[in-house]
Scaffold this active site. Sequence first.
Site, PDB file in Angstrom:
ATOM      1  N   CYS A   1      47.111  33.508  83.451  1.00  0.00           N
ATOM      2  CA  CYS A   1      48.114  33.578  82.382  1.00  0.00           C
ATOM      3  C   CYS A   1      47.567  34.164  81.083  1.00  0.00           C
ATOM      4  O   CYS A   1      48.154  35.087  80.506  1.00  0.00           O
ATOM      5  CB  CYS A   1      48.721  32.201  82.142  1.00  0.00           C
ATOM      6  SG  CYS A   1      47.586  30.961  81.486  1.00  0.00           S
TER       7      CYS A   1
ATOM      8  N   HIS B   1      48.956  26.849  79.498  1.00  0.00           N
ATOM      9  CA  HIS B   1      49.687  27.992  80.049  1.00  0.00           C
ATOM     10  C   HIS B   1      50.317  28.798  78.923  1.00  0.00           C
ATOM     11  O   HIS B   1      50.640  28.257  77.857  1.00  0.00           O
ATOM     12  CB  HIS B   1      50.767  27.535  81.024  1.00  0.00           C
ATOM     13  CG  HIS B   1      51.416  28.660  81.773  1.00  0.00           C
ATOM     14  ND1 HIS B   1      50.742  29.430  82.702  1.00  0.00           N
ATOM     15  CD2 HIS B   1      52.677  29.188  81.709  1.00  0.00           C
ATOM     16  CE1 HIS B   1      51.548  30.348  83.188  1.00  0.00           C
ATOM     17  NE2 HIS B   1      52.727  30.231  82.599  1.00  0.00           N
TER      18      HIS B   1
ATOM     19  N   HIS C   1      55.112  36.252  82.719  1.00  0.00           N
ATOM     20  CA  HIS C   1      53.886  35.447  82.791  1.00  0.00           C
ATOM     21  C   HIS C   1      53.292  35.505  84.191  1.00  0.00           C
ATOM     22  O   HIS C   1      53.947  35.924  85.149  1.00  0.00           O
ATOM     23  CB  HIS C   1      54.166  33.997  82.373  1.00  0.00           C
ATOM     24  CG  HIS C   1      54.992  33.207  83.342  1.00  0.00           C
ATOM     25  ND1 HIS C   1      54.839  31.848  83.524  1.00  0.00           N
ATOM     26  CD2 HIS C   1      55.998  33.562  84.189  1.00  0.00           C
ATOM     27  CE1 HIS C   1      55.706  31.409  84.418  1.00  0.00           C
ATOM     28  NE2 HIS C   1      56.424  32.416  84.835  1.00  0.00           N
TER      29      HIS C   1
END
Length: 390
Positions: A302, A350, A362
């Site tokens: 990420c 994240h 993402h």
Amino acid sequence: MASQHRKPRFSGSRVAGIRTPALATAALTSVALLSQSANAAPSDDGKPSLEEVEKKVDDLYRQAESATEKYNAAKEKTTRQRKQVDGLLDDVAKRTQKLNEAREELGSFAAAQYRTGASAPDTATFLLADSPQDYFDQTQLMNRLTDRQKGAVDDYVTEQSATMKKRQEAAESLATLTDTQSDLKTAKATVQKKLGDARELLSQLTAQEKARLAEIEKQKQEEAARKAAELARRQAEQAAQQDTGTSSSESTGSSSSSSSSSSSSSSDSSYATKAEKALAFARAQIGKPYVWGATGPDSYDCSGLTQAAWKAAGVSLPRTTYDQVNAGTTVSLADAQPGDLVFFYDDISHVGIYIGNGMMIHAPKPGAYVREESIYYDGESGIHSVVRPA
């Protein structure tokens, strides 16, 4: 880089100050409860319910992602420390060479004294002493050295002191590097363990259970899409109100207001240009696999994706989510613009890049691919903060 100012994380039933309509919330809650009741019923054989399995798998993936960010931080630190150690060792090698040259020059003086039968074995005494200080304590011997010999002795002592200091620095840096490499191995083992546990849980499901689990996931995605659409509507209304306010302000002819508006527009335009480049890069990565610790070009995790996207726009971001969240200005979710970074969970493990309309690009998790998805993909409470990086 813009100065930082953090705002409280988003939580509860409000989205950037906007409440979800009560009836819609009640209806969705009822559906969710019915779905949970159906899926949470205990099995006759004592196996965990699908809901429990899903929660456990999601938790394991989150723990793996958190460990991945720790791995990324340790890896980056290891790289820096290795460069430092290499530089110190190179310096030690160069200084050792100079030390050897100085010792050879002193040796040549000793040899010359031996050949000529000189009665003052000053240089030989120096070379055989336990330390330079032992020699210099014999001050009467120092007085019998020639200027050239004294220069050679000074060079030797200087290089010996510098070399010993650098060797000590290198030894300390090597010890620190060893500790960091141990942290790196620990984080790597943790990631692999969490992912292995998640795969083991999923492997125990029957085909029918996997199908039901996929249906639960589909329902979650549909709910996330609804929330994204609601946020998009609210943001559009807010933008329209701001445009109306700007037009009203301009009609008054206020010079100070016009100057402020012009400056703001210029800043927004500059950011939008950079954000467009970052988003173009991110879109080009869609379909590439998530691989923990990866920074491209064939796969990403990420934070590796967001770092690479903004690098394409000329903006340097730190490697980890923990550092990226501080690399810019925190804004409200209601004010989020394309290009902003959206961070998730209390441990900030994240991140995705906002594209507008409640959506982001993402790299989700192992086994998934870079994709567009609602920022509510794991519920409203999962959103931690929004940061504008440039």
